[in-house]
Design a protein around this motif. Sequence first.
Motif, PDB file in Angstrom:
ATOM      1  N   ARG A 123      10.707  11.890   3.963  1.00 39.10           N
ATOM      2  CA  ARG A 123       9.355  11.590   4.471  1.00 39.10           C
ATOM      3  C   ARG A 123       9.279  10.468   5.242  1.00 39.10           C
ATOM      4  O   ARG A 123      10.181   9.497   5.197  1.00 39.10           O
ATOM      5  CB  ARG A 123       8.254  11.561   3.209  1.00 39.10           C
ATOM      6  N   ALA A 124       8.042  10.133   6.119  1.00 35.95           N
ATOM      7  CA  ALA A 124       8.012   8.909   6.750  1.00 35.95           C
ATOM      8  C   ALA A 124       6.945   8.047   5.836  1.00 35.95           C
ATOM      9  O   ALA A 124       6.187   8.651   5.242  1.00 35.95           O
ATOM     10  CB  ALA A 124       7.329   9.186   8.062  1.00 35.95           C
ATOM     11  N   PRO A 125       7.249   6.611   6.029  1.00 34.31           N
ATOM     12  CA  PRO A 125       6.029   5.735   5.143  1.00 34.31           C
ATOM     13  C   PRO A 125       4.614   6.188   5.495  1.00 34.31           C
ATOM     14  O   PRO A 125       4.019   6.114   4.350  1.00 34.31           O
ATOM     15  CB  PRO A 125       6.640   4.327   5.611  1.00 34.31           C
ATOM     16  N   ARG A 126       4.292   6.402   6.630  1.00 36.08           N
ATOM     17  CA  ARG A 126       2.699   6.568   6.875  1.00 36.08           C
ATOM     18  C   ARG A 126       2.463   7.688   6.013  1.00 36.08           C
ATOM     19  O   ARG A 126       1.172   7.921   5.818  1.00 36.08           O
ATOM     20  CB  ARG A 126       2.611   6.933   8.261  1.00 36.08           C
ATOM     21  N   SER A 127       3.213   8.774   5.673  1.00 39.43           N
ATOM     22  CA  SER A 127       2.882   9.936   4.899  1.00 39.43           C
ATOM     23  C   SER A 127       2.756   9.857   3.396  1.00 39.43           C
ATOM     24  O   SER A 127       2.275  10.549   2.608  1.00 39.43           O
ATOM     25  CB  SER A 127       3.859  11.144   5.222  1.00 39.43           C
ATOM     26  N   LEU A 128       2.953   8.519   2.982  1.00 38.38           N
ATOM     27  CA  LEU A 128       3.069   8.309   1.321  1.00 38.38           C
ATOM     28  C   LEU A 128       1.803   7.812   0.914  1.00 38.38           C
ATOM     29  O   LEU A 128       1.171   6.906   1.773  1.00 38.38           O
ATOM     30  CB  LEU A 128       4.316   7.423   1.203  1.00 38.38           C
ATOM     31  N   SER A 129       1.707   7.829  -0.377  1.00 43.47           N
ATOM     32  CA  SER A 129       0.556   7.355  -0.994  1.00 43.47           C
ATOM     33  C   SER A 129       0.745   5.870  -1.532  1.00 43.47           C
ATOM     34  O   SER A 129       2.048   5.364  -1.166  1.00 43.47           O
ATOM     35  CB  SER A 129       0.140   7.894  -2.409  1.00 43.47           C
TER      36      SER A 129
END
Length: 347
Positions: A123-129
């Motif tokens: 996953r990319a950081p922008r998609s993380l909580s």
Amino acid sequence: MLTVADLLTSAGSFRLGPVDLVVPAGRVLVVLGPSGAGKSMLLDTIAGFRTPRRGTVRLDGQDITRLPADQRRIGVVFQDAALFPHLSVRDNVGFAPALRGRRRSPDVDELLARFGITQLARRAPRSLSGGERQRVALARALAACPAALLLDEPLSALDQPVREELREVLRATLLDLALPAIHVTHDRDEALRLADDLAILDAGTLRQTGPADQLTHQPTDAVTARLLGWTELGPATRDADGLHVGDLPLDPAHLGTAAMPGTVYYRPEEVLIGGPDRHASASLRVRTKVVEVVPTVPLARVLLATTPPLAALVLHRDLPGLAGEVDVTVPGHALRIIEQTTPSPPA
């Protein structure tokens, strides 16, 4: 061991220090203080992001005060995670090993598993909580095999359930590490859960340091007392009738501190409401009425009709028995008289 000696730094009119700290390997020092106390400035100076006016920082006996940040072998985790946006989770965690030519380091897989983020590897950081980003940031800092770890309020921006869950993960991780760690926070519960040792910082001044249990039960400074959950009751005075605070008589025999002039502090969770013999070594006994019950959780806050007013924290199941007059006792270990002092300005 991480050692900070006579460290003084400034930004504009704000001055931090002088600060002296010793963090042995395998222990966690939590720096507790309000916003604006200088906590982040302290970490920035130790990490090498800020140049001190004077003082030294030593790691494993080596003076690293003038070394650039990337040569200090200190891992840093920031409040906002500060992940590389163009890299996946795996590549963020593996960034430091990759710089050393270890692109498939088993340490990366182990860290992904430790922080419960294996399934997020692509996953990319922008998609993380927020909580997921902080897990990645912690794993990335440890993948660099640091000799010391600095944590700049990494949990403060998280929702309470996520913050409490990640606090436990962080505590378990720090227990496993044989390196010195400094964690800064303004959250008392977080500080007491993570700390082996505590340092109280306020307005750039180090007020009190020592083992967490010692500071919690024996604060010698008003700022320390308030930050660690003690409530100000009022000034202690002595006259022909003895020692008292307002209309409340105090028994100095059980106070556990010198009955010198100063301000009385107490712990609301230690105030006992019940029979007069609930605590043989009480320093304060009074019969009074309940003024108000504030239904906070997990403990209700009970306000008492004393002068000055006392508050007690009690179980909700005990509230029905508080009608009419009640006997109130405060044990000596839950009362402190703290002399009011003004810290000297740094030289």
